[in-house]
Scaffold this active site. Structure first.
Site, PDB file in Angstrom:
ATOM      1  N   ARG A  75      76.135 -15.105  -8.128  1.00 52.84           N
ATOM      2  CA  ARG A  75      76.664 -15.108  -9.489  1.00 52.84           C
ATOM      3  C   ARG A  75      77.034 -13.671  -9.860  1.00 52.84           C
ATOM      4  O   ARG A  75      76.169 -12.787  -9.859  1.00 52.84           O
ATOM      5  CB  ARG A  75      75.620 -15.659 -10.462  1.00 52.84           C
ATOM      6  CG  ARG A  75      76.003 -15.510 -11.926  1.00 52.84           C
ATOM      7  CD  ARG A  75      74.965 -16.167 -12.842  1.00 52.84           C
ATOM      8  NE  ARG A  75      75.319 -15.986 -14.237  1.00 52.84           N
ATOM      9  CZ  ARG A  75      74.669 -15.191 -15.085  1.00 52.84           C
ATOM     10  NH1 ARG A  75      73.600 -14.517 -14.698  1.00 52.84           N
ATOM     11  NH2 ARG A  75      75.073 -15.065 -16.332  1.00 52.84           N
ATOM     12  N   HIS A 118      80.020 -10.907 -19.401  1.00 57.87           N
ATOM     13  CA  HIS A 118      78.668 -10.342 -19.336  1.00 57.87           C
ATOM     14  C   HIS A 118      78.713  -8.995 -20.059  1.00 57.87           C
ATOM     15  O   HIS A 118      78.387  -7.951 -19.510  1.00 57.87           O
ATOM     16  CB  HIS A 118      78.197 -10.222 -17.892  1.00 57.87           C
ATOM     17  CG  HIS A 118      76.707 -10.151 -17.728  1.00 57.87           C
ATOM     18  ND1 HIS A 118      75.988 -10.988 -16.894  1.00 57.87           N
ATOM     19  CD2 HIS A 118      75.789  -9.325 -18.291  1.00 57.87           C
ATOM     20  CE1 HIS A 118      74.698 -10.667 -16.942  1.00 57.87           C
ATOM     21  NE2 HIS A 118      74.545  -9.651 -17.782  1.00 57.87           N
ATOM     22  N   GLU A 161      74.345 -14.946 -22.122  1.00 58.21           N
ATOM     23  CA  GLU A 161      73.424 -14.542 -23.183  1.00 58.21           C
ATOM     24  C   GLU A 161      74.119 -14.140 -24.477  1.00 58.21           C
ATOM     25  O   GLU A 161      74.072 -12.961 -24.881  1.00 58.21           O
ATOM     26  CB  GLU A 161      72.521 -13.400 -22.698  1.00 58.21           C
ATOM     27  CG  GLU A 161      71.731 -13.742 -21.449  1.00 58.21           C
ATOM     28  CD  GLU A 161      70.659 -12.722 -21.123  1.00 58.21           C
ATOM     29  OE1 GLU A 161      70.610 -11.656 -21.777  1.00 58.21           O
ATOM     30  OE2 GLU A 161      69.863 -12.982 -20.199  1.00 58.21           O
ATOM     31  N   ASN A 290      68.434 -18.094 -18.441  1.00 53.68           N
ATOM     32  CA  ASN A 290      67.889 -16.799 -18.040  1.00 53.68           C
ATOM     33  C   ASN A 290      66.506 -16.669 -18.659  1.00 53.68           C
ATOM     34  O   ASN A 290      66.348 -16.837 -19.876  1.00 53.68           O
ATOM     35  CB  ASN A 290      68.769 -15.639 -18.526  1.00 53.68           C
ATOM     36  CG  ASN A 290      70.099 -15.575 -17.810  1.00 53.68           C
ATOM     37  OD1 ASN A 290      70.370 -16.370 -16.905  1.00 53.68           O
ATOM     38  ND2 ASN A 290      70.945 -14.629 -18.201  1.00 53.68           N
ATOM     39  N   GLU A 360      69.198 -16.481 -14.064  1.00 48.13           N
ATOM     40  CA  GLU A 360      68.535 -15.175 -13.921  1.00 48.13           C
ATOM     41  C   GLU A 360      67.033 -15.364 -14.066  1.00 48.13           C
ATOM     42  O   GLU A 360      66.584 -16.050 -14.988  1.00 48.13           O
ATOM     43  CB  GLU A 360      68.968 -14.160 -14.992  1.00 48.13           C
ATOM     44  CG  GLU A 360      70.351 -13.610 -14.832  1.00 48.13           C
ATOM     45  CD  GLU A 360      70.692 -12.572 -15.912  1.00 48.13           C
ATOM     46  OE1 GLU A 360      69.774 -11.916 -16.443  1.00 48.13           O
ATOM     47  OE2 GLU A 360      71.883 -12.454 -16.223  1.00 48.13           O
TER      48      GLU A 360
END
Ligand code: FCB
Length: 458
Positions: A75, A118, A161, A290, A360
């Protein structure tokens, strides 16, 4: 010696992100993280992502490392300001980098899992995520990346996130752009979700067979005193902006009423337009999780300091000194991971009929310098064993989970902590040589056998 067997076909890999590993900064545009790194004091060691671990130039070696570990999945994230120019045109060299990376992964038999966002937002987008137009720009960007890579990349994560990209960044001030305004954080959260929804719609139309999802971070919150109504209420409010503000619109097509009520005047009027929630709530194919730690809170004095929990200015984190901690200071709590996964399956992904993927999980450990000899990172291995046991327990309890990705393949730029925190299975020496740690060998064996060996308990 007891062992745990993972299901046939379970997929194993590692994760990284563009800004944290690539470097190659002269060959791309500025992101908000480049700007943030220039703010005195923003990054603890005064470092930046200009060179990072130079993955931009050394990716063949990194792919080779993963292949030698027998990994199934990698990833990675795409740097938006590398692949698009400020006028919206494609930067051919930048896109060419990912084209070559994806080719190298496919040639090595490694499944590419692409994250579109990200956190390295182009610096030139006015207002960043507080601006609704950024959501439209994100969907355009998603399609451009898909045009170039969609023939080989079959798994797409829109956002990594969004809590960090909104509340931690626009209310807490810890991440780029370093603002401390709760109203901006609520706006950013909604526009991130809208960007996710618009991108899913566009990608779905372009490529009905692709696997699409998003990745959320979960830090389960618990009341210090479960019998204290005040503690329970503080936890409800922390959980509202940390988790439910994302899970509920995505899986139920609505913002939780209590979250909007708690936001009060900080919820910008006119933020949500007709049709937004239908877009955000459109079906996805996988939820990325995550997970690093959990946290205890009690209700304390109302603080006027900036906080990433704007609905809970009275939240006070309570330490559990009996628990081990990683080098981030994060308590090691694998049982909370198991309960989280079981709960997500029960409340969200199970009813939606989709799997969870651990996108994650990992530990920062204060490893010795690679120059001083082999790195025996047994604490990291212990952390991973504990958390993989938790994943296994969740599967046994019925949660559908099909993938586990370690954060991270390699030591890298840990955001506001610069290069002071090490999460990698592989270290990097002064000359940027790659030096696998003991955990890399351990993980490789786990991937080969699909069987986790548990330490003897006294
Ligand atoms: C997550 C981020 C990742 C890394 C780890 C430690 O919040 O997604 O980039 O920083 O934490």
């Amino acid at each position: 010696m007891s062992t745990l067997r993972f299901p046939q076909g379970f997929r194993w890999g590692t994760a990284t992100s563009s800004f944290q590993i690539e470097g190659g900064a002269d060959e791309r545009g500025d992101s908000i993280w480049d700007e943030f790194c220039r703010v005195p004091g923003a990054i603890v060691d005064g470092s930046d992502g200009r060179v990072a671990v130079d993955h931009y130039h050394r990716y063949p070696q990194d792919v080779e490392l993963m292949a030698s570990m027998g990994l199934d999945t990698y990833r990675f994230s795409v740097s938006w300001p590398r692949v698009l120019n400020p006028d919206g045109s494609v930067n051919r060299a930048g896109m060419g980098f990912y084209d070559a990376l994806v080719d190298a992964l496919c040639a090595a038999g490694i499944r590419p899992w692409l994250t579109l966002y990200h956190w390295d937002l182009p610096a030139w987008l006015p207002g960043g995520w507080t601006n609704r137009a950024t959501a439209d720009a994100f969907a355009d960007y998603a399609l451009r990346v898909h045009d170039a890579l969609g023939d080989r990349v079959r798994v797409w994560t829109t956002l990594n996130e969004p809590w960090c990209a909104s509340f931690l960044s626009y209310a807490g001030g810890h991440h780029a752009p370093g603002h401390t305004d709760p109203a901006e954080a609520y706006a950013a959260a909604h526009h991130l979700l809208l960007g996710h929804g618009l991108a899913v719609k566009a990608l779905r139309a372009a490529d009905p067979g692709a696997t699409l999802g998003l990745t959320l971070n979960f830090t389960p919150a618990y009341p210090a005193d479960p019998d204290s109504a005040a503690d329970v209420d503080v936890v409800r409010r922390v959980d509202g902006t940390a988790h439910r503000i994302f899970t509920d619109p995505v899986f139920r097509g609505e913002y939780p009423a209590d979250v909007i009520a708690d936001a009060g005047a900080a919820w910008p009027s006119g933020l949500v337009h007709d049709g937004d929630l239908e877009l955000i709530g459109a079906p996805i194919d996988v939820l990325g999780v995550n997970y690093y730690t959990s946290q205890l809170f009690r209700a304390g004095q109302h603080s006027s300091q900036p906080t990433p929990h704007p609905a809970a200015p009275d939240a006070v984190a309570v330490d559990r000194p009996e628990l081990p901690r990683t080098d981030m200071g994060w308590e090691v709590t694998p049982d909370a991971f198991r309960d989280l996964l079981v709960g997500l399956h029960r409340d969200y992904t199970g009813p939606a009929g989709i799997p969870l993927a651990i996108t994650e999980n990992g530990a920062a450990i204060d490893d010795p310098d690679p120059a001083s000899g082999p790195i025996e990172d047994t604490e990291r291995i212990d952390y991973l064993v504990g958390h993989l046991s938790a994943v296994h327990e969740a599967i046994e309890a019925g949660a559908q989970i099909d993938t586990y990705l370690v954060w991270s393949l390699i030591d890298n730029f840990e955001w506001a902590f610069g290069y002071t925190k090490r999460f990698g299975l592989v270290a990097v020496d002064e000359a940027l040589n790659r030096v696998p740690k003991a955990s890399a060998g351990w993980y490789s064996e786990l991937v080969r056998t699909g069987t986790l060996t548990l330490p003897e308990r006294a």
